[in-house]
Design an enzyme around this catalytic site. Structure first.
Site, PDB file in Angstrom:
ATOM      1  N   HIS A 101       0.847  -1.199   0.000  1.00  0.00           N
ATOM      2  CA  HIS A 101       0.000   0.000   0.000  1.00  0.00           C
ATOM      3  C   HIS A 101       0.874   1.237   0.000  1.00  0.00           C
ATOM      4  O   HIS A 101       1.848   1.327   0.737  1.00  0.00           O
ATOM      5  CB  HIS A 101      -0.959   0.020   1.203  1.00  0.00           C
ATOM      6  CG  HIS A 101      -0.292  -0.227   2.516  1.00  0.00           C
ATOM      7  ND1 HIS A 101       0.116  -1.480   2.923  1.00  0.00           N
ATOM      8  CD2 HIS A 101       0.069   0.616   3.513  1.00  0.00           C
ATOM      9  CE1 HIS A 101       0.674  -1.400   4.108  1.00  0.00           C
ATOM     10  NE2 HIS A 101       0.671  -0.132   4.494  1.00  0.00           N
TER      11      HIS A 101
ATOM     12  N   HIS B 187       1.141   5.112   0.866  1.00  0.00           N
ATOM     13  CA  HIS B 187       0.537   6.161   1.689  1.00  0.00           C
ATOM     14  C   HIS B 187       0.634   7.486   0.932  1.00  0.00           C
ATOM     15  O   HIS B 187       1.714   7.853   0.466  1.00  0.00           O
ATOM     16  CB  HIS B 187       1.307   6.342   3.001  1.00  0.00           C
ATOM     17  CG  HIS B 187       1.246   5.196   3.945  1.00  0.00           C
ATOM     18  ND1 HIS B 187       0.394   5.173   5.026  1.00  0.00           N
ATOM     19  CD2 HIS B 187       1.942   4.036   4.006  1.00  0.00           C
ATOM     20  CE1 HIS B 187       0.575   4.052   5.714  1.00  0.00           C
ATOM     21  NE2 HIS B 187       1.511   3.339   5.112  1.00  0.00           N
TER      22      HIS B 187
HETATM   23  P1  AMP Z   1       1.824   0.272   7.302  1.00  0.00           P
HETATM   24  O1  AMP Z   1       2.486   0.503   8.634  1.00  0.00           O
HETATM   25  O2  AMP Z   1       2.542   0.957   6.175  1.00  0.00           O
HETATM   26  O3  AMP Z   1       1.577  -1.186   7.046  1.00  0.00           O
HETATM   27  O4  AMP Z   1       0.449   1.020   7.383  1.00  0.00           O
HETATM   28  C1  AMP Z   1      -0.753   0.383   7.569  1.00  0.00           C
HETATM   29  C2  AMP Z   1      -1.809   1.470   7.596  1.00  0.00           C
HETATM   30  O5  AMP Z   1      -3.069   0.856   7.425  1.00  0.00           O
HETATM   31  C3  AMP Z   1      -1.843   2.264   8.896  1.00  0.00           C
HETATM   32  O6  AMP Z   1      -1.654   3.641   8.594  1.00  0.00           O
HETATM   33  C4  AMP Z   1      -3.246   1.972   9.452  1.00  0.00           C
HETATM   34  O7  AMP Z   1      -3.825   3.107  10.063  1.00  0.00           O
HETATM   35  C5  AMP Z   1      -4.005   1.570   8.189  1.00  0.00           C
HETATM   36  N1  AMP Z   1      -5.118   0.655   8.399  1.00  0.00           N
HETATM   37  C6  AMP Z   1      -5.119  -0.504   9.088  1.00  0.00           C
HETATM   38  N2  AMP Z   1      -6.325  -1.094   9.013  1.00  0.00           N
HETATM   39  C7  AMP Z   1      -7.116  -0.286   8.255  1.00  0.00           C
HETATM   40  C8  AMP Z   1      -8.468  -0.333   7.802  1.00  0.00           C
HETATM   41  N3  AMP Z   1      -9.277  -1.362   8.132  1.00  0.00           N
HETATM   42  N4  AMP Z   1      -8.935   0.680   7.041  1.00  0.00           N
HETATM   43  C9  AMP Z   1      -8.140   1.702   6.708  1.00  0.00           C
HETATM   44  N5  AMP Z   1      -6.851   1.801   7.092  1.00  0.00           N
HETATM   45  C10 AMP Z   1      -6.345   0.831   7.853  1.00  0.00           C
END
Ligand code: AMP
Ligand code: ZN
Length: 143
Positions: free
Chosen positions: A100, A102
């Site tokens: 993903h 950001h």
């Molecule tokens: P990472 O540390 O790059 O894996 O970031 C994961 C991101 O996913 C974090 O910023 C979380 O806030 C976000 N996240 C986790 N679960 C969900 C969800 N169900 N819907 C939207 N964002 C999410």
């Protein structure tokens, strides 16, 4: 689709999300725990854990979407700039094992930091060491 992958569950509609953009290959939705107003995640619909696991079509669809969405997200929340980044692997802070990107809108004086702030202590490398690293990386890429 990977079992137990929260982002695959969002793609499948099993978990709700605030979707802002969708194509056959890509989905973008608001981060549930945003770093800034408009913090958006852009994901490939097919499951891949790491950037290097993406096939060429998924990689280009993802980057096309990131390129297309960044300025629109920024404008939507009246931001001045944006950071775009991927935590690729656990040691880099990746918590959700589905690629993903950001898109984090940034505002003048928001107290945040540039992407240079993500790594640890900067290494102090000589010109010879830098030459050696460049050779190693070039050799690893030239497969
Ligand atoms: P990472 O540390 O790059 O894996 O970031 C994961 C991101 O996913 C974090 O910023 C979380 O806030 C976000 N996240 C986790 N679960 C969900 C969800 N169900 N819907 C939207 N964002 C999410
Ligand atoms: Zn997944």
């Amino acid at each position: 689709m990977s079992d137990d992958c929260i982002f695959c569950s969002i793609v499948d509609g099993e978990i709700p999300a605030r979707t802002v953009y969708e194509t056959d290959e890509v989905l973008a939705f608001l981060d549930a725990n945003p770093l800034a107003r408009g913090h958006t995640l852009v994901i490939p619909k097919t499951h891949a854990e790491r950037v290097g696991d993406l096939d060429a079509d998924a990689a280009s669809a993802l980057f096309d979407a990131v390129s297309d969405l960044t300025s629109r997200v920024q404008d939507a929340v009246d931001a001045d700039a944006a950071n775009v980044g991927i935590n690729d692997g656990e040691a880099a802070g990746q918590e959700v094992p589905h690629v993903h990107a950001h898109v984090v809108p940034r505002f003048e004086g928001d107290g945040g930091a540039p992407i240079h702030a993500v790594a640890g202590k900067r290494p102090d490398l000589s010109d010879d060491e830098l030459d050696g690293i460049a050779e190693e990386v070039a050799a690893a890429i030239d497969v």
